[in-house]
Scaffold this motif. Structure first.
Motif, PDB file in Angstrom:
ATOM      1  N   SER A   1     -14.391  17.949  -5.992  1.00  9.20           N
ATOM      2  CA  SER A   1     -15.415  17.383  -5.114  1.00  9.20           C
ATOM      3  C   SER A   1     -15.467  16.153  -5.980  1.00  9.20           C
ATOM      4  O   SER A   1     -15.623  16.293  -8.194  1.00  9.20           O
ATOM      5  CB  SER A   1     -16.275  17.824  -4.592  1.00  9.20           C
ATOM      6  OG  SER A   1     -17.051  16.804  -5.166  1.00  9.20           O
ATOM      7  N   ALA A   2     -16.429  14.938  -5.966  1.00  8.86           N
ATOM      8  CA  ALA A   2     -16.491  13.522  -6.857  1.00  8.86           C
ATOM      9  C   ALA A   2     -17.815  14.353  -7.768  1.00  8.86           C
ATOM     10  O   ALA A   2     -17.867  13.751  -8.246  1.00  8.86           O
ATOM     11  CB  ALA A   2     -16.922  12.232  -6.637  1.00  8.86           C
ATOM     12  N   ARG A   3     -18.439  15.413  -7.398  1.00  7.44           N
ATOM     13  CA  ARG A   3     -19.759  16.238  -7.747  1.00  7.44           C
ATOM     14  C   ARG A   3     -19.980  16.163  -9.247  1.00  7.44           C
ATOM     15  O   ARG A   3     -19.641  16.407 -10.330  1.00  7.44           O
ATOM     16  CB  ARG A   3     -19.881  17.664  -7.034  1.00  7.44           C
ATOM     17  CG  ARG A   3     -20.715  18.072  -7.923  1.00  7.44           C
ATOM     18  CD  ARG A   3     -22.173  17.179  -7.260  1.00  7.44           C
ATOM     19  NE  ARG A   3     -23.500  18.365  -7.980  1.00  7.44           N
ATOM     20  CZ  ARG A   3     -24.548  17.245  -8.289  1.00  7.44           C
ATOM     21  NH1 ARG A   3     -24.294  16.475  -8.305  1.00  7.44           N
ATOM     22  NH2 ARG A   3     -25.339  18.130  -9.176  1.00  7.44           N
TER      23      ARG A   3
ATOM     24  N   PHE B   1      -7.525   6.280 -13.056  1.00  8.51           N
ATOM     25  CA  PHE B   1      -6.759   6.894 -12.127  1.00  8.51           C
ATOM     26  C   PHE B   1      -7.387   8.244 -11.847  1.00  8.51           C
ATOM     27  O   PHE B   1      -7.412   8.883 -10.909  1.00  8.51           O
ATOM     28  CB  PHE B   1      -5.297   6.781 -12.062  1.00  8.51           C
ATOM     29  CG  PHE B   1      -4.962   6.141 -11.202  1.00  8.51           C
ATOM     30  CD1 PHE B   1      -4.294   5.660 -10.299  1.00  8.51           C
ATOM     31  CD2 PHE B   1      -4.214   5.204 -12.132  1.00  8.51           C
ATOM     32  CE1 PHE B   1      -4.515   4.766  -9.325  1.00  8.51           C
ATOM     33  CE2 PHE B   1      -3.571   2.718 -12.053  1.00  8.51           C
ATOM     34  CZ  PHE B   1      -3.683   3.417 -10.715  1.00  8.51           C
ATOM     35  N   GLY B   2      -7.714   9.140 -12.900  1.00 12.76           N
ATOM     36  CA  GLY B   2      -8.588  10.728 -13.331  1.00 12.76           C
ATOM     37  C   GLY B   2      -9.509  10.832 -12.372  1.00 12.76           C
ATOM     38  O   GLY B   2     -10.104  11.862 -11.612  1.00 12.76           O
ATOM     39  N   ILE B   3     -10.590   9.486 -11.785  1.00 12.28           N
ATOM     40  CA  ILE B   3     -11.536   9.603 -11.188  1.00 12.28           C
ATOM     41  C   ILE B   3     -11.306   9.662  -9.474  1.00 12.28           C
ATOM     42  O   ILE B   3     -10.151   8.931  -9.369  1.00 12.28           O
ATOM     43  CB  ILE B   3     -12.752   8.121 -10.966  1.00 12.28           C
ATOM     44  CG1 ILE B   3     -13.047   8.116 -12.634  1.00 12.28           C
ATOM     45  CG2 ILE B   3     -13.718   7.987 -10.798  1.00 12.28           C
ATOM     46  CD1 ILE B   3     -13.618   7.064 -13.079  1.00 12.28           C
ATOM     47  N   ASN B   4     -12.349  10.173  -8.392  1.00 10.32           N
ATOM     48  CA  ASN B   4     -11.584  10.296  -7.075  1.00 10.32           C
ATOM     49  C   ASN B   4     -11.977   8.969  -6.500  1.00 10.32           C
ATOM     50  O   ASN B   4     -12.335   8.213  -6.524  1.00 10.32           O
ATOM     51  CB  ASN B   4     -13.150  11.295  -5.967  1.00 10.32           C
ATOM     52  CG  ASN B   4     -12.838  12.318  -7.843  1.00 10.32           C
ATOM     53  OD1 ASN B   4     -13.453  12.399  -8.653  1.00 10.32           O
ATOM     54  ND2 ASN B   4     -12.897  13.935  -7.064  1.00 10.32           N
ATOM     55  N   ALA B   5     -10.896   9.188  -5.282  1.00  9.26           N
ATOM     56  CA  ALA B   5     -10.710   8.294  -5.019  1.00  9.26           C
ATOM     57  C   ALA B   5     -10.398   6.589  -5.511  1.00  9.26           C
ATOM     58  O   ALA B   5      -9.808   5.342  -4.570  1.00  9.26           O
ATOM     59  CB  ALA B   5     -11.943   7.784  -4.204  1.00  9.26           C
ATOM     60  N   VAL B   6      -9.909   6.616  -6.607  1.00  8.52           N
ATOM     61  CA  VAL B   6      -9.131   5.690  -7.682  1.00  8.52           C
ATOM     62  C   VAL B   6      -7.943   5.229  -6.644  1.00  8.52           C
ATOM     63  O   VAL B   6      -7.030   5.790  -7.062  1.00  8.52           O
ATOM     64  CB  VAL B   6      -9.183   5.232  -8.392  1.00  8.52           C
ATOM     65  CG1 VAL B   6      -8.106   4.242  -9.910  1.00  8.52           C
ATOM     66  CG2 VAL B   6     -10.490   5.215  -9.321  1.00  8.52           C
ATOM     67  N   LYS B   7      -7.311   3.949  -6.469  1.00 14.05           N
ATOM     68  CA  LYS B   7      -5.832   4.115  -5.960  1.00 14.05           C
ATOM     69  C   LYS B   7      -5.469   2.485  -6.520  1.00 14.05           C
ATOM     70  O   LYS B   7      -3.946   2.251  -6.808  1.00 14.05           O
ATOM     71  CB  LYS B   7      -6.469   3.586  -4.733  1.00 14.05           C
ATOM     72  CG  LYS B   7      -6.140   4.573  -3.774  1.00 14.05           C
ATOM     73  CD  LYS B   7      -4.860   5.318  -3.285  1.00 14.05           C
ATOM     74  CE  LYS B   7      -5.764   6.564  -2.646  1.00 14.05           C
ATOM     75  NZ  LYS B   7      -4.087   7.632  -2.326  1.00 14.05           N
TER      76      LYS B   7
END
Length: 362
Positions: free
Chosen positions: A126-128, A237-243
């Motif tokens: 989760s991004a939490r 890229f280690g952050i959630n949802a990064v493309k």
């Protein structure tokens, strides 16, 4: 599992979206640095859920509790431990996901990799968890500020609505004056309307966060396997949802001739600089003293409040109804996360640097 980030400055995080708490340990932080806890909390407040009508309505105070490593307002040089309590979990909203996989989430691959998963809000994936990174990054930003290094980010695109390409035309601090964190008020209002419309339709939309680092010294990064550019890209890229990630002129620069793209050197009062900065402040993987700037692309949130075809653990086709509280667009809350990861990378490289130029200048 890889839960530690960094080389000398190391951030290790723990916790799940619906557990009792999340938290972390920041190790390698120099001693004797004044540390403002209120400033750390301000960055957390910029990331926390429920802050506006544009984001998830999960209500979390996200109050950080420092357990160690800071005494009488100064870093002690020992590990900085901290926790953030989870206060508003609605785990029942995720009971339908116990045996079903959400499209474009980590559910399926997590199950296949580990054979077991916490399906409540995505658990560890989760991004939490990014709240912990914001704490570590907020500490790093205060240390970097001692050396006149400033890191700011803002929303430069939501869907097809974009700001002009040049960040230098804006006072980036103005981005905090509106819900979407865009420094252009006219464009910000268009972004807000688009996100609100998207949310009303039970859908989601992606966007871009632009980050600018001012005051970086020359010489951070290595020429081969520890390039500053590669470290920044990996962190983002280690952050959630990064493309997507592009440094400097990015993909647009790849379409031009070298005669137009090259940053020509000049000298003034014995200081060498470049007339342009298409390189984004990094050449050959090493910082050149100019502004470092880059774009981070975020995909649309995978959870939407619409029916979607999927499969379950038994390999059967199912239809999932979107439930729970989710952001229709992540980029407004992603701004402090991008800043935090950039700060952790830059301070880590700063501590790694041993060149005479950096020792002399800093």
């Amino acid at each position: 599992m890889s839960n530690t980030f960094g080389n000398i400055l190391k951030l290790t995080t723990f916790g799940e979206s619906h557990g009792l708490a999340i938290g972390g340990v920041l190790d390698g932080c120099p001693a004797g640095i004044p540390m403002d806890i209120k400033q750390i909390q301000r960055d957390l407040d910029r990331r926390k859920p429920g802050q506006s009508k544009l984001v998830t309505q999960r209500k979390e105070s996200d109050q950080v509790e420092i357990l160690s490593g800071i005494f009488d307002g100064m870093t002690t040089g020992t590990p900085i431990g901290f926790t953030i309590k989870n206060e508003d979990q609605k785990s029942k909203d995720y009971s339908h996901l116990k045996d079903n996989f959400r499209p474009s989430h980590a559910d399926f691959v997590y199950e296949k990799k580990y054979g077991h998963r916490d399906y409540r809000g995505g658990g560890r994936s989760s991004a939490r968890e990014t709240a912990c990174r914001v704490v570590g990054g907020a500490i790093a930003k205060q240390i970097l500020a001692k050396y006149q290094v400033k890191i700011e980010a803002y929303v430069s695109a939501v869907g097809e609505i974009k700001t002009p390409a040049d960040y230098s035309i804006y006072n980036i601090a103005n981005a905090e004056n509106n819900l979407v964190r865009c420094p252009d008020d006219i464009i910000a209002n268009k972004m807000i309307d688009l996100i609100a419309k998207t949310k009303k339709n039970g859908d989601s939309i992606g966007g871009i966060v632009t980050c600018v680092i001012k005051g970086s010294p020359i010489g951070l990064g290595e020429p081969i396997y520890n390039k500053l550019s590669a470290s920044l890209a990996g962190a983002m890229f280690g952050i959630n949802a990064v493309k997507g990630f592009e440094l400097g002129s990015g993909f647009a620069g790849c379409m031009r001739n070298g005669s137009a793209e090259n940053d020509i050197f000049d000298i003034e009062e014995e200081e060498v600089f470049t007339k342009t900065n298409h390189s984004g402040g990094i050449q050959g993987g090493i910082s050149n003293g100019q502004d470092i700037y880059f774009n981070v692309g975020f995909k649309p949130v995978a959870t939407i409040l619409q029916q979607q075809d999927s499969v379950n653990k038994l390999g059967e086709k199912v239809v999932l109804d979107g439930k729970g509280r989710h952001d229709p667009c992540v980029v407004p809350r992603a701004v402090p996360i991008v800043e935090a990861m950039a700060a952790l990378v830059l301070l880590d490289h700063f501590l790694l640097a041993k060149t005479n130029h950096i020792q002399k200048s800093y």
